[in-house]
Design a protein around this motif. Structure first.
Motif, mmCIF file in Angstrom:
data_model
loop_
_atom_site.group_PDB
_atom_site.id
_atom_site.type_symbol
_atom_site.label_atom_id
_atom_site.label_comp_id
_atom_site.label_asym_id
_atom_site.label_seq_id
_atom_site.Cartn_x
_atom_site.Cartn_y
_atom_site.Cartn_z
ATOM 1 N N ASP A 163 23.192 -8.035 9.479
ATOM 2 C CA ASP A 163 21.754 -8.287 9.506
ATOM 3 C C ASP A 163 21.057 -6.933 9.450
ATOM 4 O OD1 ASP A 163 19.122 -9.014 10.097
ATOM 5 O OD2 ASP A 163 19.734 -10.537 11.544
ATOM 6 N N THR A 164 20.112 -6.754 8.546
ATOM 7 C CA THR A 164 19.426 -5.462 8.413
ATOM 8 C C THR A 164 18.109 -5.399 9.174
ATOM 9 O OG1 THR A 164 18.331 -6.160 6.362
ATOM 10 C CG2 THR A 164 20.457 -5.036 6.158
ATOM 11 N N ILE A 165 17.762 -6.451 9.906
ATOM 12 C CA ILE A 165 16.518 -6.441 10.682
ATOM 13 C C ILE A 165 16.578 -5.324 11.719
ATOM 14 C CG2 ILE A 165 15.142 -7.738 12.367
ATOM 15 C CD1 ILE A 165 16.131 -10.294 10.897
ATOM 16 N N GLY A 166 15.544 -4.509 11.773
ATOM 17 C CA GLY A 166 15.467 -3.447 12.775
ATOM 18 C C GLY A 166 16.241 -2.196 12.423
ATOM 19 N N ALA A 167 16.846 -2.136 11.231
ATOM 20 C CA ALA A 167 17.626 -0.947 10.870
ATOM 21 C C ALA A 167 16.744 0.287 10.780
ATOM 22 C CB ALA A 167 18.355 -1.182 9.549
ATOM 23 N N GLY A 168 15.520 0.120 10.287
ATOM 24 C CA GLY A 168 14.612 1.256 10.191
ATOM 25 C C GLY A 168 14.203 1.791 11.548
#
Length: 313
Positions: A250-255
């Protein structure tokens, strides 16, 4: 005497993530998802949680509603060790904000009810508490409607107290990149957009042109480029940092997790390219769990991943 490493005034909410829905959804039909997760959301809270897990002393001020969602969100954030002693509870019936995320592979729908995140005001902040940190971080400038007009004055006062300042605006839902944005930039030491945001705020077609333009206005610009890693510009020079290869859950919150690694290194005095690589490491780590914080809530995973991908020494 600075008692905090980083102080934050920002937003908090829960992310409700539903997987397996089509990109185009018909009306008046019941659609079935394949999975559902409830995680700590919001750029400010994800960043605070994950950098606290890395070992820094973080102070967090936000406004929450008198509801179960706010209580759960604070419990999740507090478990990381973030100091929540200055959190305010709304005096009216406004609910804590919530975000519904519908992932579709590399892209996603993001639906947000701002709730109390739009109601945080300058008068809700303990300024002396914020000043007790070495550094101040602000996220989601364009979601904080009530605080935004006073952000230039807040930044000026914090800079006067010796703090350095970082900003991750996140997206501007209006697409205008106006308001206090230009004035705010004059106080920012580190700007941390992703490549799409960088191009939009700089009004440039490529990330290379965007970082050059933004680098004329901000001392340090770190841009997140997803699977291509990141680039950072300081003193007229641009450096690149390679991505850390993982198979993302899941790439949510990667930034926001990139911001945690970058600022961890920056506060340690690391060179800019090493800060960017540290951000790539923590951004990659966050993708190994659902949402923006679940990977960081697994101590064994954090320890194992950072042993396999150690920070620069």
């Amino acid at each position: 005497m600075k008692t905090l490493d980083i102080s934050i005034a920002g937003e908090i909410n829960l992310d409700l993530i539903m997987y397996g829905l089509p990109e185009v959804m018909p009306m008046e039909r019941e659609l079935l998802g394949t999975d559902f997760q409830l995680t700590l959301g919001s750029s400010s809270a994800i960043f605070a949680h994950n950098i606290a897990v890395l070992g820094l002393h973080i102070g967090f001020i936000c406004l929450v509603g008198r509801d179960a969602l706010g209580k759960v969100a604070l419990e999740r954030l507090g478990a990381s060790g973030v100091d929540l002693s200055r959190v305010r509870v709304s005096e009216d019936n406004t609910s804590t904000g919530v975000t519904l995320i519908l992932p579709h592979g590399r892209e996603r729908h993001i639906l947000t009810y701002p709730g109390t995140m739009a109601n945080l005001r300058l008068r809700d902040l303990d300024i002396e508490y914020l000043k007790s940190a070495k550094h101040f971080h602000l996220s989601s400038l364009f979601l904080q409607d009530s605080l935004a007009p006073d952000v230039p004055a807040l930044f000026k006062e914090l800079k006067g107290a010796g703090l350095t300042i970082s900003l991750d605006t996140n997206d501007d839902p209006s697409g205008q990149w106006g308001g206090v944005f230009e004035e705010v930039l004059s106080y920012v030491d580190i700007l941390l957009p992703n490549e799409m945001e960088a191009c939009r705020m700089a009004k440039k077609p490529t990330v290379e042109e965007a970082i050059e333009e933004l680098g004329r206005r901000v001392p340090c610009v770190g841009i997140k480029c997803g699977s291509r890693g990141s680039i950072v510009r300081v003193d007229g020079k641009t450096f690149s940092a390679p991505a850390v290869s993982v198979t993302p859950v899941d790439t949510i919150g990667a930034g926001d997790s990139f911001n945690a690694g970058f600022l961890f290194g920056w506060l340690k005095g690391w060179p800019p390219d090493q800060c960017a690589y540290a951000g790539n490491i923590t951004g990659a780590l966050s993708t190994l769990g659902v949402g923006g914080t679940e990977a960081f809530r697994d101590p064994a995973l954090v320890q194992r991943f950072l042993a396999q991908h150690p920070f620069p020494q």
